[in-house]
Motif scaffolding. Structure first.
Motif, mmCIF file in Angstrom:
data_model
loop_
_atom_site.group_PDB
_atom_site.id
_atom_site.type_symbol
_atom_site.label_atom_id
_atom_site.label_comp_id
_atom_site.label_asym_id
_atom_site.label_seq_id
_atom_site.Cartn_x
_atom_site.Cartn_y
_atom_site.Cartn_z
ATOM 1 N N ASN A 153 -32.131 92.849 -88.166
ATOM 2 C CA ASN A 153 -32.314 94.057 -88.525
ATOM 3 C C ASN A 153 -30.970 94.400 -89.023
ATOM 4 O OD1 ASN A 153 -30.329 93.890 -86.524
ATOM 5 N ND2 ASN A 153 -31.528 94.803 -84.937
ATOM 6 N N GLY A 154 -30.166 93.401 -89.398
ATOM 7 C CA GLY A 154 -28.937 93.783 -90.294
ATOM 8 C C GLY A 154 -27.805 94.320 -89.373
ATOM 9 N N LEU A 155 -28.063 94.436 -88.018
ATOM 10 C CA LEU A 155 -26.635 94.921 -87.307
ATOM 11 C C LEU A 155 -25.720 93.865 -87.148
ATOM 12 C CD1 LEU A 155 -28.714 96.892 -84.527
ATOM 13 C CD2 LEU A 155 -27.441 97.709 -86.653
ATOM 14 N N GLY A 156 -24.661 94.030 -86.879
ATOM 15 C CA GLY A 156 -23.504 93.059 -86.822
ATOM 16 C C GLY A 156 -22.203 93.671 -86.932
ATOM 17 N N GLU A 157 -21.100 92.922 -86.485
ATOM 18 C CA GLU A 157 -19.914 93.108 -86.726
ATOM 19 C C GLU A 157 -19.046 92.227 -87.457
ATOM 20 O OE1 GLU A 157 -17.819 93.920 -82.904
ATOM 21 O OE2 GLU A 157 -19.260 95.295 -82.238
ATOM 22 N N ARG A 158 -18.009 93.138 -88.310
ATOM 23 C CA ARG A 158 -17.243 92.062 -89.134
ATOM 24 C C ARG A 158 -16.315 91.145 -88.270
ATOM 25 N NH1 ARG A 158 -16.359 93.677 -94.782
ATOM 26 N NH2 ARG A 158 -18.514 94.240 -95.403
ATOM 27 N N ILE A 159 -16.144 89.964 -88.808
ATOM 28 C CA ILE A 159 -15.109 88.824 -88.015
ATOM 29 C C ILE A 159 -14.163 88.657 -89.018
ATOM 30 C CG2 ILE A 159 -14.988 86.838 -86.784
ATOM 31 C CD1 ILE A 159 -18.149 86.991 -86.183
ATOM 32 N N LEU A 160 -12.936 88.919 -88.619
ATOM 33 C CA LEU A 160 -11.871 88.525 -89.655
ATOM 34 C C LEU A 160 -11.519 86.850 -89.486
ATOM 35 C CD1 LEU A 160 -9.684 91.729 -89.403
ATOM 36 C CD2 LEU A 160 -11.446 91.017 -91.052
ATOM 37 N N PRO A 161 -11.343 86.222 -90.340
ATOM 38 C CA PRO A 161 -11.011 84.879 -90.240
ATOM 39 C C PRO A 161 -9.680 84.480 -90.328
ATOM 40 C CG PRO A 161 -11.927 85.198 -92.621
ATOM 41 C CD PRO A 161 -11.717 86.500 -91.750
ATOM 42 N N ASN A 162 -9.263 83.238 -90.318
ATOM 43 C CA ASN A 162 -7.708 82.874 -90.636
ATOM 44 C C ASN A 162 -8.022 82.497 -92.175
ATOM 45 O OD1 ASN A 162 -6.739 83.124 -88.074
ATOM 46 N ND2 ASN A 162 -7.807 81.147 -87.282
ATOM 47 N N ILE A 163 -7.139 83.065 -92.883
ATOM 48 C CA ILE A 163 -6.952 83.023 -94.285
ATOM 49 C C ILE A 163 -6.044 82.321 -95.066
ATOM 50 C CG2 ILE A 163 -7.118 84.183 -96.599
ATOM 51 C CD1 ILE A 163 -8.726 86.184 -95.127
ATOM 52 N N SER A 164 -6.228 81.346 -95.954
ATOM 53 C CA SER A 164 -5.106 80.703 -96.670
ATOM 54 C C SER A 164 -5.369 80.663 -98.086
ATOM 55 C CB SER A 164 -4.879 79.356 -96.378
ATOM 56 O OG SER A 164 -5.882 78.465 -96.297
ATOM 57 N N SER A 165 -4.495 80.834 -99.142
ATOM 58 C CA SER A 165 -4.830 80.916 -100.661
ATOM 59 C C SER A 165 -3.774 79.911 -101.151
ATOM 60 C CB SER A 165 -4.561 82.255 -101.007
ATOM 61 O OG SER A 165 -5.491 83.391 -100.498
ATOM 62 N N GLU A 166 -4.070 79.596 -102.084
ATOM 63 C CA GLU A 166 -3.067 78.473 -103.063
ATOM 64 C C GLU A 166 -3.634 78.619 -104.443
ATOM 65 O OE1 GLU A 166 -5.758 74.391 -102.226
ATOM 66 O OE2 GLU A 166 -3.575 74.606 -101.269
ATOM 67 N N ARG A 167 -2.876 77.995 -105.425
ATOM 68 C CA ARG A 167 -3.220 78.186 -106.643
ATOM 69 C C ARG A 167 -4.347 77.089 -107.114
ATOM 70 N NH1 ARG A 167 -1.091 82.083 -109.763
ATOM 71 N NH2 ARG A 167 1.095 82.456 -109.181
ATOM 72 N N SER A 168 -5.303 77.703 -107.910
ATOM 73 C CA SER A 168 -6.615 76.970 -108.081
ATOM 74 C C SER A 168 -6.121 75.669 -108.634
ATOM 75 C CB SER A 168 -7.444 77.841 -108.809
ATOM 76 O OG SER A 168 -8.602 77.106 -109.122
ATOM 77 N N ILE A 169 -7.084 74.645 -108.321
ATOM 78 C CA ILE A 169 -6.867 73.332 -109.019
ATOM 79 C C ILE A 169 -7.319 73.344 -110.360
ATOM 80 C CG2 ILE A 169 -6.752 72.234 -106.829
ATOM 81 C CD1 ILE A 169 -9.750 71.353 -107.184
ATOM 82 N N LEU A 170 -8.317 74.391 -110.684
ATOM 83 C CA LEU A 170 -8.980 74.328 -111.914
ATOM 84 C C LEU A 170 -8.162 75.305 -113.115
ATOM 85 C CD1 LEU A 170 -12.752 75.206 -110.983
ATOM 86 C CD2 LEU A 170 -11.692 73.193 -111.256
ATOM 87 N N ASP A 171 -7.275 76.292 -112.375
ATOM 88 C CA ASP A 171 -6.546 77.037 -113.400
ATOM 89 C C ASP A 171 -5.413 77.489 -112.378
ATOM 90 O OD1 ASP A 171 -5.279 78.971 -115.055
ATOM 91 O OD2 ASP A 171 -7.108 79.696 -115.743
ATOM 92 N N ASP A 172 -4.224 76.993 -112.790
ATOM 93 C CA ASP A 172 -2.976 77.730 -111.911
ATOM 94 C C ASP A 172 -2.619 79.142 -112.023
ATOM 95 O OD1 ASP A 172 -1.964 77.590 -114.124
ATOM 96 O OD2 ASP A 172 -0.324 76.063 -113.890
ATOM 97 N N ALA A 173 -3.360 79.943 -112.848
ATOM 98 C CA ALA A 173 -3.051 81.179 -113.077
ATOM 99 C C ALA A 173 -4.059 81.963 -111.944
ATOM 100 C CB ALA A 173 -3.526 81.737 -114.347
ATOM 101 N N LEU A 174 -4.961 81.086 -111.329
ATOM 102 C CA LEU A 174 -5.846 81.777 -110.442
ATOM 103 C C LEU A 174 -5.807 81.301 -109.122
ATOM 104 C CD1 LEU A 174 -9.330 81.344 -112.709
ATOM 105 C CD2 LEU A 174 -7.658 83.307 -112.551
#
Length: 359
Positions: free
Chosen positions: A56-77
């Motif tokens: 029925n589309g009901l639900g609550e947002r769940i915040l994850p543990n997030i990590s970011s790093e330079r992309s292996i495809l393009d270090d500008a991304l």
């Protein structure tokens, strides 16, 4: 200029598994499950959030543990990864886990997968119609509901596996899980009385095998099974008179209510001088015995003794031919012991006076 670069790909998959955009995520009931969402090649780094929702589309947002790093495809991304650990159970089966990918609070992509929960049936029930009778077939059913995948049902009496004598029917319910019903064709015998019949629903999965059980104690009705045992007693008086004792044992459910003794097809009366009746004895829940003492055994005559035991369900008989009485051994005597050892020793001699005549 502040140029946004949308992610080239977004993947949702079980943590540690193959990175892919899967549509089904399999989890084990009541076990911690880690799920990863990965965004590849964006600028700036994306924001990730999860949502577990039903149809029925009901639900609550769940915040994850997030990590970011330079992309292996393009270090500008940037490549961004978010992980959540969930404890899922049977109520979450068929629900959707969604990963929202956002740039500056605007959702730019949505990926989702359906949750499939491995788990044993939510219940099991054994039923049968009618009573159990010796060597009469009866159908007993065992139903296990709401398992995933479809459970296998096995039958046992003690260590004896009866599964080959059963038929299994599997159906899918509205929740997308499986109900399994097994019907066992059982022919119980008197030897099964008091034993435990076990129905086991086994959940065969590659993640973890589990099962649920139900059992019942077999209450089998059967006609008397009769045997006659013989003993010889010698009087303590100087005459040394010998008395034969016939013991009629009847195993029956319900218990035997009446014993009838015959000698050469004539009912043995309690009023004669040749016989002595000892009161009928109930030894346990199914075994009863009647004892007949023969005061003046005429071993030189050929007599046939018959004991008939009667219960509410039926009757059974056993016969003793007096010719067998000659086979009863006397007590051993006249031992000759040769002592060749220097130390003392003891000799024990045992002999058995009783033998049993069956039906």
């Amino acid at each position: 200029m502040n140029v946004h670069v949308l992610p080239m790909s977004v993947f949702l998959f079980p943590t540690g598994g193959i990175q892919s955009r899967t549509r089904l995520i399999y989890v084990q009931e009541d076990s911690p499950t880690s799920i990863t969402c990965r965004s590849i090649g964006s600028f700036p780094a994306t924001e990730l959030s999860f949502q577990l929702e039903s149809g029925n589309g009901l639900g609550e947002r769940i915040l994850p543990n997030i990590s970011s790093e330079r992309s292996i495809l393009d270090d500008a991304l940037f490549d961004t990864e978010g992980t959540v650990t969930l404890h899922l159970n049977i109520v979450h089966h068929g629900q959707y886990i969604k990963c929202f990918t956002s740039l500056e609070e605007s959702v730019v992509e949505l990926v989702y997968a359906k949750v499939i929960v491995y788990g044993p049936p939510g219940g099991i029930k054994m039923t049968f119609l009618g009573d159990l009778y010796d060597e009469i077939e009866i159908n007993i059913s065992c139903k296990a509901v709401n398992g995933y995948p479809a459970p296998h049902i096995h039958w046992y009496i003690g260590s004896r596996n009866l599964t080959e004598d059963s038929f299994l029917n599997i159906s899918e319910n509205k929740a997308g899980r499986y109900d399994a019903e097994s019907t066992l064709t059982l022919m119980p015998t008197r030897f099964d009385n008091g034993k435990q019949l076990l129905c086991r629903a086994l959940q065969p999965t590659t993640l973890k095998a589990s099962s649920v059980n139900q059992s019942l104690v077999l209450n089998v009705t059967y006609a008397p099974d009769v045997s006659i045992a013989v003993r010889r007693r010698t009087s303590s008086k100087a005459s040394g008179t010998t008395e034969l004792v016939l013991i009629c044992k009847a195993d029956a459910k319900p218990l035997v209510t009446t014993f009838v003794w015959l000698c050469n097809e004539t009912v043995v009366s309690k009023d004669t001088n040749n016989y002595r009746f000892i009161e009928t004895i109930s030894e346990n829940a199914t075994l009863t015995s009647s004892v007949l003492g023969i005061q003046n055994p005429l071993s030189q005559y050929h007599s046939v003794y018959k004991c008939t035991a009667v219960s509410e369900y039926g009757s059974g008989s056993a016969v003793l031919n007096s010719l067998y009485l000659y086979l009863i051994p006397n007590a051993p005597s006249g031992f000759i012991i040769q002592q060749n050892q220097t130390r003392s020793s003891s000799l024990f001699v045992a002999w058995k006076q009783e033998f049993i005549i069956g039906k």
